[in-house]
Design an enzyme around this catalytic site. Structure first.
Site, mmCIF file in Angstrom:
data_model
loop_
_atom_site.group_PDB
_atom_site.id
_atom_site.type_symbol
_atom_site.label_atom_id
_atom_site.label_comp_id
_atom_site.label_asym_id
_atom_site.label_seq_id
_atom_site.Cartn_x
_atom_site.Cartn_y
_atom_site.Cartn_z
ATOM 1 N N GLY A 111 0.796 -1.222 0.000
ATOM 2 C CA GLY A 111 0.000 0.000 0.000
ATOM 3 C C GLY A 111 0.827 1.269 0.000
ATOM 4 O O GLY A 111 0.295 2.357 -0.198
ATOM 5 N N CYS A 146 -26.522 -11.958 -20.785
ATOM 6 C CA CYS A 146 -26.208 -13.275 -20.229
ATOM 7 C C CYS A 146 -27.021 -13.591 -18.990
ATOM 8 O O CYS A 146 -26.914 -14.679 -18.428
ATOM 9 C CB CYS A 146 -24.712 -13.405 -19.947
ATOM 10 S SG CYS A 146 -24.202 -12.574 -18.428
ATOM 11 N N CYS A 184 -28.040 -8.794 -16.295
ATOM 12 C CA CYS A 184 -27.412 -8.508 -17.581
ATOM 13 C C CYS A 184 -28.383 -8.899 -18.699
ATOM 14 O O CYS A 184 -28.929 -10.010 -18.721
ATOM 15 C CB CYS A 184 -26.110 -9.290 -17.719
ATOM 16 S SG CYS A 184 -25.395 -9.158 -19.388
ATOM 17 N N CYS A 240 -23.199 -6.742 -18.841
ATOM 18 C CA CYS A 240 -21.955 -6.901 -18.088
ATOM 19 C C CYS A 240 -20.893 -5.973 -18.664
ATOM 20 O O CYS A 240 -20.700 -5.913 -19.876
ATOM 21 C CB CYS A 240 -21.413 -8.325 -18.228
ATOM 22 S SG CYS A 240 -22.366 -9.572 -17.362
ATOM 23 N N CYS A 271 -19.028 -12.070 -19.860
ATOM 24 C CA CYS A 271 -20.370 -12.145 -20.419
ATOM 25 C C CYS A 271 -20.397 -13.167 -21.581
ATOM 26 O O CYS A 271 -21.294 -14.011 -21.669
ATOM 27 C CB CYS A 271 -20.795 -10.763 -20.918
ATOM 28 S SG CYS A 271 -22.563 -10.598 -21.245
#
Lengths: 290, 262, 235
Positions: A32, A244, A241, A266, A272
């Site tokens: 980080g 899909c 979606c 998506c 997808c």
């Protein structure tokens, strides 16, 4: 190490890659923490992923398979040009498929398919400093990181709730890495934040213009900042979606005509397609219309 | 009011000297400040008041001399040699700062509630509702209406901004406040209100304070003891009303006799 | 210091050096000496300019005392005001010695009732009791209730003096210093103040006062100190 195109392998010279690898190693050692590095001019403008490209160039090998996505898609200009860049300068194999890739460079998304221990994901980062908009002085933000003086970060979230009734930050949502450094997950939607936590893949972040590299080693705790009474939540959609039928992915709104027609699909186009190949159908998929 | 008789000093400065090249900021200044005590430092511009104040809270490092602070659990530490992290912790818990210009002490683009809540969040408070409730209480204490809690300080008057700065600093119940001309930029009508408020808070919280001011009326109403500085040196010190009513040093006499009476 | 003495002034002298006027030295008095016991009421007498107020302010610690000592019984201790640390003087003013000056000096915004309550609160008297005491005093001194929430700065001279007196008597001190407490009062209020002072004295408070009004003085005082006796003769 040069390729038949005349470029040095992955464009950067060996000394530069060594310098960047050192920065990456330090970044991995201090999860980080933003490590400064001598960012090079790249044959593309700042804002097009110069930081990510330098990190990718420094970690990629001949045996790697590279996937590049932008907003979840493999087909945008940015993704295509970076993929071509490495195909040309490093001669590596490229792919659209998350499962086949060993190195994934991304802007704005983390793939829906869970990442594996053998993978490296490289984020393109415009502004690595999460405290920047609260405290403009770099000397001061560096000191704040050193002293874990992070009250200000919560002030931002407080302001969100006071103004909007909830935490309105939806992307670049700040995280705390390994219980120590507050970091910017790059402009990914907060939907993807949980994927960073305890992720088996190595996560590397490169900011070219800002000359910073930071990292999240595999299986590291990544916590989205929040309040006890306003816990962190990811976005949800009322729709599935349209192509899909997935009900657990990040959706993009697509305008389909000039009469207000639209659909939600998506944002991860590879995911997808894989679902559709597997027989899943959505309300507006061509198969459903037949 | 607090009884100072048998406590150990909260802050002790010993022969603090700070020079800038050939210019003397402050020279050989020693002082003791006890819990709950308010010490006024007066003198004209350039007399070294602000330089001394900055040395006391370690915003500046003296060329020589020491400044010791007694922590809550009784340990005494040199403020210039303690770790940055420890000093930061003091700055957001034990110490309060009231700057002459509220812009130096406030986040102008953070709401009033966020300004007051910052120290709480910096010390680990993670409950939005509690932070907001505490911020509301403190706005009330400094006489800012509750409905202004989400307003930005840029929309406040100078007096309100100054009161907000005070609330923002006192929310962690500090033990020591450093004030630099706390009523400096304010209209006379607003000054009295702020003075009264400060005096009440200082006595309610048992807060010790060092108040740098060139306004002798502020010094008289706020401080127990007074230090008169000239050209970086302390020329006279004593009970506030004694220094103002029976000044001994030529410069103190000049300062007191120079006040214009309305 | 004898056990029944609360204040002992010994060899006290005062001079002022005026630096703005070429360091001119002003000798006010020298060798002042007296003692005071509980229940005593001593008048400082003599023509104006002789240093009555100056001596009173030295006893209060408001003026410095360059010569002699001012020993005051404070709880179990005897403290020399001339050499006491400021913290000690503040503590003495809070618990042992009250002072009603000729002028009221307050922050313009503070309500009269709060001004009067303050010394009692400083002594640690609970707010309810301090308030009750302040209300009684303000009533006795005929300050209309409608004025209590207002700041006394806009009041008339007589009203301000009465607020100042109420403030002085709101807390109880073993020693009270009164600088012309009745100067700008009408006959009725003067009578009230005389009663208040007498009652405090009878309860054992030692009092030092400057009273220009002979009648008032006669009703309260049991001793007088003529300050002319201590004037510094020109060399």
């Amino acid at each position: 190490m040069s390729t038949d195109t005349g470029y040095n392998f992955a464009y950067l010279d060996e000394q530069t890659k060594r310098m960047i690898r050192r920065a990456i190693l330090k970044a991995i050692a201090v999860p980080g923490y933003q490590v400064p590095f001598a960012s090079r001019e790249m044959p593309m403008p700042y804002g097009w992923g110069t930081g990510g490209v330098q990190v990718t160039a420094s970690v990629i090998t001949r045996d790697d398979t590279l996937k590049v996505i932008d907003q979840g898609s493999d087909d945008t200009t940015n993704a295509v040009s970076i993929r071509k860049f490495f195909a040309k300068t490093a001669g590596v194999a490229t792919t659209d498929r998350t499962t086949e890739a060993s190195v994934i460079q991304t802007r704005h998304r983390i793939p829906e398919t869970p990442l594996k221990a053998s993978q490296i994901i490289v984020y393109q980062v415009p502004i690595p400093e999460p405290l920047r908009f609260l405290e403009p002085r770099e000397t001061e933000t560096r000191r704040m990181h050193a002293l874990e003086d992070y009250g200000l970060m919560h002030v931002k979230l407080y302001e969100d709730i006071a103004r909007h009734g909830h935490i309105a930050t939806t992307y670049a949502y700040p995280v705390r890495v390994n219980d120590r450094y507050v970091s910017d997950p790059s402009p990914t939607p907060k939907f993807d934040n949980p994927k960073m936590d305890n992720c088996p893949a190595l996560q590397l972040f490169g900011a070219g213009r800002e000359k910073r590299i930071y990292a999240i080693p595999p299986y590291t705790k990544v916590q989205s900042l929040d309040f006890d009474d306003h816990p962190f939540e990811v976005q949800t959609w009322e729709q599935d979606c349209a192509l899909c039928g997935a009900d657990d992915t990040f959706l993009d709104e697509v305008i389909t005509d000039d009469r207000g027609g639209r659909m939600f699909v998506c944002s991860d186009s590879d995911y997808c397609r894989e679902r559709r190949d597997g027989g899943h159908v959505g309300a507006q998929s061509p198969e459903a219309a037949e | 009011m607090t009884d100072f008789s048998n406590a150990q000093p909260l802050l002790r400065a010993d022969r603090v000297t700070r020079t800038f090249g050939r210019i003397v900021g402050c020279a050989d200044v020693s002082l003791d400040l006890y819990p709950g005590e308010v010490l006024g430092i007066v003198g004209e511009s350039g007399s070294g008041k602000s330089t001394l104040l900055r040395c006391l809270f370690a915003a500046d490092t003296p060329d020589s001399g020491t400044v010791a602070y007694t922590l809550r659990h009784g340990e005494t530490r040199n403020v210039h040699t303690m770790l940055d992290a420890e000093r930061r912790m003091l700055m957001r818990t034990d110490w309060a700062f009231v700057h002459q210009n509220p812009r130096d002490g406030l986040r102008m683009h953070v709401s009033a509630g966020g300004n007051v809540g910052e120290r709480l969040m910096a010390t680990g408070e993670r409950h939005y509702g509690n932070i907001r409730a505490t911020a509301g209480e403190w706005l009330d204490k400094v006489e800012i209406a509750d409905e202004r809690i989400d307003d930005l300080p840029v929309t406040f008057s100078g007096g309100m901004q100054q009161r907000l700065q005070i609330a923002r600093n006192l929310v962690t119940r500090p033990r020591l406040a450093f004030m630099d001309e706390p009523t400096g930029g304010l209209d006379v009508s607003v000054q009295a209100r702020l003075l009264d408020l400060l005096r009440g808070l200082v006595s309610d919280l048992g807060l010790a304070a060092i108040v740098v001011t060139h306004d002798l009326a502020v010094a008289r109403h706020l401080s127990h003891r007074l230090m008169v500085m000239k050209q970086g040196r302390v020329v006279e010190t004593g009970l506030t009303d004694q220094v103002l009513d029976d000044p001994q040093h030529p410069y103190s006499q000049l300062l007191v006799s120079s006040i214009l009476r309305a | 210091m004898e056990n029944d003495v609360i204040l002992e002034v010994n060899g006290v002298g005062k001079n002022f050096t005026l630096h703005a006027q070429g360091g001119a030295r002003l000798d006010v008095f020298q060798d002042v000496a007296f003692t005071l016991a509980p229940g005593d009421c001593l008048a400082l007498a003599g023509p104006s300019g002789i240093g009555k107020s100056t001596l009173m302010r030295m006893i209060y610690g408001n003026f410095r005392c360059p010569l002699g000592e001012i020993n005051l019984r404070h709880g179990d201790a005897v403290i020399d005001i001339a050499r006491a640390h400021p913290h000690r003087i503040l503590d003495i003013r809070r618990h042992t010695m009250g002072y009603v000056s000729q002028f009221l000096r307050v922050i313009p915004r503070v309500a009269t009732l709060d001004v009067v309550m303050e010394p009692a609160l400083a002594q640690g008297i609970p707010a309810g009791e301090a308030r009750a005491r302040a209300e009684v005093l303000l009533k006795q001194l005929r300050i209309p209730e409608s004025l209590w929430p207002l700041s006394p700065v806009t009041f008339s001279g007589g009203e301000q003096q009465r607020v100042n007196l109420a403030r002085g008597f709101a807390a109880r001190y073993p020693l009270m210093l009164l600088d012309e407490p009745t100067a700008s009062l009408d006959a009725e209020n003067r009578e009230t103040v005389v009663d208040m002072i007498r009652s405090a004295r009878d309860q054992g408070t030692a009092i030092i006062g400057i009273f220009h009004d002979a009648q008032t003085r006669a009703k309260i005082v049991n001793r007088a100190l003529d300050m002319s006796a201590f004037a510094v003769k020109a060399a």
